[in-house]
Write a protein that holds these residues in place. Structure first.
Motif, PDB file in Angstrom:
ATOM      1  N   ARG A   1       0.567  -1.026  -0.413  1.00 38.33           N
ATOM      2  CA  ARG A   1       0.081  -0.423   0.259  1.00 38.33           C
ATOM      3  C   ARG A   1       0.960   1.174  -0.253  1.00 38.33           C
ATOM      4  N   ILE A   2       0.075   2.247  -0.025  1.00 44.32           N
ATOM      5  CA  ILE A   2       0.656   4.034   0.081  1.00 44.32           C
ATOM      6  C   ILE A   2       0.201   4.155   1.365  1.00 44.32           C
ATOM      7  N   VAL A   3       1.445   4.178   1.751  1.00 47.13           N
ATOM      8  CA  VAL A   3       0.561   4.618   3.698  1.00 47.13           C
ATOM      9  C   VAL A   3       0.645   5.852   3.362  1.00 47.13           C
ATOM     10  N   GLU A   4       1.348   6.851   2.956  1.00 44.70           N
ATOM     11  CA  GLU A   4       1.569   7.970   2.687  1.00 44.70           C
ATOM     12  C   GLU A   4       2.294   8.524   1.973  1.00 44.70           C
ATOM     13  N   GLN A   5       1.565  10.057   1.064  1.00 44.07           N
ATOM     14  CA  GLN A   5       2.266  10.260   0.470  1.00 44.07           C
ATOM     15  C   GLN A   5       2.257  12.347   0.062  1.00 44.07           C
ATOM     16  N   GLY A   6       3.474  12.796  -0.420  1.00 44.23           N
ATOM     17  CA  GLY A   6       2.483  14.763  -0.248  1.00 44.23           C
ATOM     18  C   GLY A   6       4.357  15.111  -0.565  1.00 44.23           C
ATOM     19  N   THR A   7       4.545  16.167  -1.384  1.00 47.11           N
ATOM     20  CA  THR A   7       5.261  16.867  -1.358  1.00 47.11           C
ATOM     21  C   THR A   7       6.331  17.004  -0.848  1.00 47.11           C
ATOM     22  N   VAL A   8       8.177  16.528  -1.593  1.00 48.89           N
ATOM     23  CA  VAL A   8       9.178  16.218  -0.597  1.00 48.89           C
ATOM     24  C   VAL A   8       9.537  17.240   0.463  1.00 48.89           C
ATOM     25  N   TYR A   9       8.883  17.761   0.550  1.00 56.85           N
ATOM     26  CA  TYR A   9       9.108  19.049   2.209  1.00 56.85           C
ATOM     27  C   TYR A   9       7.707  18.550   2.822  1.00 56.85           C
ATOM     28  N   GLU A  10       6.833  18.048   2.195  1.00 58.32           N
ATOM     29  CA  GLU A  10       5.752  17.302   3.558  1.00 58.32           C
ATOM     30  C   GLU A  10       6.021  15.939   4.407  1.00 58.32           C
ATOM     31  N   ILE A  11       7.053  15.022   3.575  1.00 58.99           N
ATOM     32  CA  ILE A  11       7.525  13.828   3.919  1.00 58.99           C
ATOM     33  C   ILE A  11       8.640  13.834   4.271  1.00 58.99           C
ATOM     34  N   PHE A  12       9.507  15.019   4.375  1.00 59.79           N
ATOM     35  CA  PHE A  12      10.675  14.271   4.980  1.00 59.79           C
ATOM     36  C   PHE A  12      11.010  15.976   6.204  1.00 59.79           C
ATOM     37  N   GLU A  13       9.497  16.810   5.937  1.00 61.63           N
ATOM     38  CA  GLU A  13       9.691  18.004   7.379  1.00 61.63           C
ATOM     39  C   GLU A  13       8.550  17.326   8.185  1.00 61.63           C
ATOM     40  N   ASN A  14       7.985  17.224   7.403  1.00 70.14           N
ATOM     41  CA  ASN A  14       6.291  16.780   8.324  1.00 70.14           C
ATOM     42  C   ASN A  14       6.306  15.369   8.545  1.00 70.14           C
ATOM     43  N   PRO A  15       6.546  14.574   8.844  1.00 67.25           N
ATOM     44  CA  PRO A  15       6.276  13.245   8.069  1.00 67.25           C
ATOM     45  C   PRO A  15       4.777  12.685   8.701  1.00 67.25           C
ATOM     46  N   LYS A  16       4.156  11.895   8.069  1.00 67.66           N
ATOM     47  CA  LYS A  16       2.654  11.649   9.324  1.00 67.66           C
ATOM     48  C   LYS A  16       2.853  10.174   9.478  1.00 67.66           C
ATOM     49  N   HIS A  17       3.070   9.442   8.869  1.00 71.06           N
ATOM     50  CA  HIS A  17       2.946   7.920   9.327  1.00 71.06           C
ATOM     51  C   HIS A  17       3.698   7.696  10.029  1.00 71.06           C
ATOM     52  N   PRO A  18       3.912   7.070  10.878  1.00 70.28           N
ATOM     53  CA  PRO A  18       4.588   6.081  12.215  1.00 70.28           C
ATOM     54  C   PRO A  18       5.333   5.411  11.191  1.00 70.28           C
ATOM     55  N   TYR A  19       5.403   4.673   9.858  1.00 67.79           N
ATOM     56  CA  TYR A  19       6.628   3.945   9.180  1.00 67.79           C
ATOM     57  C   TYR A  19       7.081   5.270   8.624  1.00 67.79           C
ATOM     58  N   THR A  20       7.030   6.272   8.014  1.00 66.27           N
ATOM     59  CA  THR A  20       7.670   7.769   7.405  1.00 66.27           C
ATOM     60  C   THR A  20       8.497   7.904   8.378  1.00 66.27           C
ATOM     61  N   LYS A  21       8.277   7.914   9.600  1.00 69.79           N
ATOM     62  CA  LYS A  21       9.047   8.527  10.808  1.00 69.79           C
ATOM     63  C   LYS A  21       9.989   7.414  10.658  1.00 69.79           C
ATOM     64  N   GLY A  22       9.932   6.672  11.177  1.00 67.68           N
ATOM     65  CA  GLY A  22      10.880   5.751  11.401  1.00 67.68           C
ATOM     66  C   GLY A  22      11.422   5.702  10.581  1.00 67.68           C
ATOM     67  N   LEU A  23      11.040   4.947   8.905  1.00 64.90           N
ATOM     68  CA  LEU A  23      12.080   4.825   8.305  1.00 64.90           C
ATOM     69  C   LEU A  23      13.311   6.506   8.447  1.00 64.90           C
ATOM     70  N   LEU A  24      12.756   7.628   8.083  1.00 65.30           N
ATOM     71  CA  LEU A  24      13.474   9.006   8.763  1.00 65.30           C
ATOM     72  C   LEU A  24      14.548   8.678   9.245  1.00 65.30           C
ATOM     73  N   GLY A  25      13.864   7.796  10.420  1.00 66.08           N
ATOM     74  CA  GLY A  25      14.560   8.201  11.829  1.00 66.08           C
ATOM     75  C   GLY A  25      16.056   7.242  11.719  1.00 66.08           C
ATOM     76  N   SER A  26      16.191   5.976  10.739  1.00 66.34           N
ATOM     77  CA  SER A  26      16.811   4.908  10.614  1.00 66.34           C
ATOM     78  C   SER A  26      17.798   5.408  10.162  1.00 66.34           C
ATOM     79  N   ILE A  27      17.556   5.995   9.272  1.00 65.64           N
ATOM     80  CA  ILE A  27      19.198   6.858   8.129  1.00 65.64           C
ATOM     81  C   ILE A  27      19.959   7.536   9.016  1.00 65.64           C
ATOM     82  N   PRO A  28      21.529   6.288   9.173  1.00 59.98           N
ATOM     83  CA  PRO A  28      22.048   7.611   9.924  1.00 59.98           C
ATOM     84  C   PRO A  28      22.303   8.446   8.442  1.00 59.98           C
ATOM     85  N   LYS A  29      22.984   9.970   9.101  1.00 57.20           N
ATOM     86  CA  LYS A  29      22.823  11.018   9.029  1.00 57.20           C
ATOM     87  C   LYS A  29      23.838  11.380   8.837  1.00 57.20           C
TER      88      LYS A  29
END
Lengths: 335, 324
Positions: B234-262
């Motif tokens: 499924r698509i669990v979340e979609q939005g502009t690249v800024y929405e997804i990276f700066e204000n992710p809403k779905h817990p999966y998106t949040k988890g994914l962004l937190g998982s990557i070493p910056k």
């Protein structure tokens, strides 16, 4: 945090691993004629020390010789030249019997968790094997230790009865880690341990490796191509290019203030997960030269945006720049 | 805004293996507009590659089949086209590049011949003209000594060069839509940077729409205008690249962004998502992310959340959805 990981104290102690002038030249035949031999200089004279308790990251792109270096340190591959000293003992000259004993102290974790576990052995047997080989446990002690190790890497007890194919990539990597830990090693050489894993699993394994280091005073040689991962886990970093170390130093120095043009280019090429990140990308021209026909002078001069005559003729030595504390091999630092 | 070039509506794709039906993609909606780069991101098994194969109609000969919904390309339903029509569309208006260029190029045919064949398949152009065009395309994607490369075999080129040849081939007919499935995953970062530049230029100059499929959030942030995050078909979340990276809403998106070493963050630990992606057979009954979600509550196990606001599938956002 371990005493050995505090930066001030490191210089006093004897390193756990010393690599000195290590070379691996593969001889390959080109075509069918026996005369046309080709020498591939996979690793061409590299030196570094690893202190007890630290994580040393070896980073570079494919073909730079980072994995070959790992295999030579493991003594899985004979070096053409140079020495590997582990805990004060020369590893490249010890006898087979002694090497077998010594291997207890340094273990390896591989990239491919699908290929590095015997598919016909249960997880119990996989983890128990090093315990039996090194006569560390007997009878019931073996089972107890296997369960203990499974628990350490975050797998349930019942995993012991199952076979590798029943597990996902991340879980298999945990099994590989448990096997490496079984003999209570001092040094673990991890060759691309997370590059086959999905990001959410990669972060689990990276966190686990950090926890295990604190718990068991482990020293890591962490080999990877992903700079973000190496940056996350390492205390010190060496950057390899075409069989040579081009830059080596404390993590923050190498990452925040890179000195070698290759390190700069590599760092600028890493995609940043921030859509507003400012990118000043140094795009490298062309491809990696072949290690069988490396460029004269500086190995990087064919792709370097700053190369001049001297770079073509003279091999630069690792040296400290005026405004940096790490070592880099670039003529620009002479200035 | 103009009409979408591609619009996927409630598409379902499943695989039939040993008398069982395994759902791979379960009802996704996604649109692409001309000149837009849309990222489809997810982990292995999320269904992102099956989505691209479904759009390209490349599931024939596999146990997979699009079982519901429709795929509109310029308002024509791809699912109702004849093989002949599809063949004309593929390569002409829609092109695809894959992760491993070696498997997509014929190893025993010279690069030049492969390019010329691809060009002449879709354009009525003389052999000489096609050759000229092929050299031009190779030049466009930054291949040095293009005329010599035309006479070489794929194995004589490096991975980065082969991927460029693939892009040149995909672009040779000036497609309106390019589907790129992990196009840089097998490449080193410095080569990846070159290829991403080539693809960006292509979009800027030819206004090509690109569906960019990858697991690499860094590449997504760099390349895409909009992002769709896939999980368990499924698509669990979609939005502009800024929405997804700066204000992710779905817990999966949040988890994914937190998982990557910056890089340069000096973080001591990474956030991670517990457990692992469920296989298609073991997907939980309610929300497919329930078994890994840190915010899970009773309702999540019982009923699958719909797409709230057309942007995210999480019960936590139900209220906002109702108020609109």
């Amino acid at each position: 945090m371990l005493a050995a990981r505090t930066k001030g104290g490191i210089a006093m102690k004897k390193p756990l691993l010393q690599v000195e002038g290590l070379k691996k030249h593969f001889v390959s035949q080109k075509g069918f004629s026996k005369r046309s031999k080709q020498i591939v200089k996979a690793v061409d004279g590299i030196s570094f020390d690893i202190q007890a308790g630290e994580t040393f990251g070896l980073v570079g792109e494919s073909g730079c010789g980072k994995s070959t270096t790992g295999r030579m340190i493991m003594q899985m591959l004979e070096a053409t030249e140079g020495t590997v000293t582990f805990d004060g003992r020369r590893m490249d000259t010890v006898s087979g019997q002694e090497l077998k004993k010594a291997r207890k102290d340094f273990q390896m974790i591989f990239q491919d968790p699908y290929a590095s576990l015997n598919p016909r052995m249960t997880v119990r047997d996989i983890i128990a094997e090093p315990l039996i080989v090194h006569r560390l446990e007997e009878g019931k002690g073996i089972d107890q230790r296997v369960y203990e190790l499974l628990d350490t890497v975050g797998l349930p007890k019942k995993a012991a009865e199952r076979y590798p194919h029943e597990f996902s990539g991340g879980q298999r990597q945990r099994i590989g880690i448990a096997r490496a830990l079984a003999v209570k090693p001092k040094l673990i050489i991890a060759d691309e341990p997370v590059s086959a894993l999905d990001v959410s699993i990669q972060s689990q394994v990276l966190n686990l490796l950090k926890d295990l280091q604190d718990e068991f005073d482990l020293t890591y040689l962490f080999i990877a191509h992903d700079l973000s991962v190496v940056d996350f886990i390492s205390d010190r970093i060496a950057v390899m290019y075409l069989g040579n170390i081009v830059e080596i130093g404390e993590r923050d120095d190498v990452i925040q203030n890179p000195q070698h043009p290759y390190t700069k280019a590599l760092l600028s090429a890493v995609p940043v997960p921030d859509p507003r990140a400012k990118r000043e990308r140094i795009v490298l021209e062309g491809d990696l030269p072949s290690p069988s026909n490396p460029p004269s002078g500086c190995p990087f001069h064919t792709r370097c945006p700053f190369a001049w005559d001297r770079c073509k003729n003279e091999v630069p030595k690792l040296q400290r720049g005026k405004e940096s504390s790490q070592l880099a091999s670039c003529h620009l630092l002479d200035g | 805004m103009s009409n979408p070039i591609l619009s996927i509506n409630q598409m379902y794709t499943s695989f039939h293996v040993d008398g069982e039906t395994i759902p791979a993609v379960e009802g996704i909606d996604l649109s692409l507009y001309p000149g837009e780069i849309v990222g489809l991101v997810g982990e292995s098994g999320s269904g992102k590659s099956v989505t691209s194969l479904s759009v390209m109609q490349l599931l024939e000969g596999t146990p997979g089949k699009v079982t519901g919904g429709d795929i509109l390309f310029e308002n024509q339903n791809l699912l109702e086209m004849t093989d002949r029509e599809k063949r004309k569309l593929r390569g002409n208006d829609i092109s695809m590049i894959f992760q491993e260029p070696m498997t997509s190029l014929n190893p025993v045919i010279k690069i030049g011949k492969q390019l010329v064949e691809a060009i002449r398949e879709h354009q009525s152009i003389s052999k000489r003209g096609a050759e000229k065009h092929a050299v031009y395309m190779l030049d466009q994607v930054g291949i040095p000594r293009a005329e010599e490369i035309m006479k070489e075999y794929p194995h004589q080129l490096s991975g980065g060069m082969r991927q460029r040849v693939m892009i040149a081939m995909a672009m040779s007919c000036d497609p309106k839509l390019l589907i790129a499935d992990e196009p840089t995953t097998a490449l080193d970062v410095t080569i990846q940077a070159q290829i991403l530049d080539v693809m960006r230029n292509m979009r800027d100059e030819h206004h090509t729409a690109i569906l960019f499929i990858t697991h690499d959030l860094g590449v997504i942030a760099e390349m895409c205008d909009r992002v769709a995050v896939m999980y368990a078909g499924r698509i669990v979340e979609q939005g502009t690249v800024y929405e997804i990276f700066e204000n992710p809403k779905h817990p999966y998106t949040k988890g994914l962004l937190g998982s990557i070493p910056k890089i340069g963050s000096r973080a001591e630990r990474l956030d991670s998502i517990k457990g692992q992606v469920p296989t298609a057979e073991d997907r939980p009954k309610g929300c497919k992310f329930a078994n890994r979600c840190p915010f899970v509550y009773k309702h999540c196990w019982e009923e699958e959340p719909p797409l709230f606001d057309g942007e995210n599938r999480c019960w936590l956002h139900e209220q906002k959805g109702e108020s609109l």
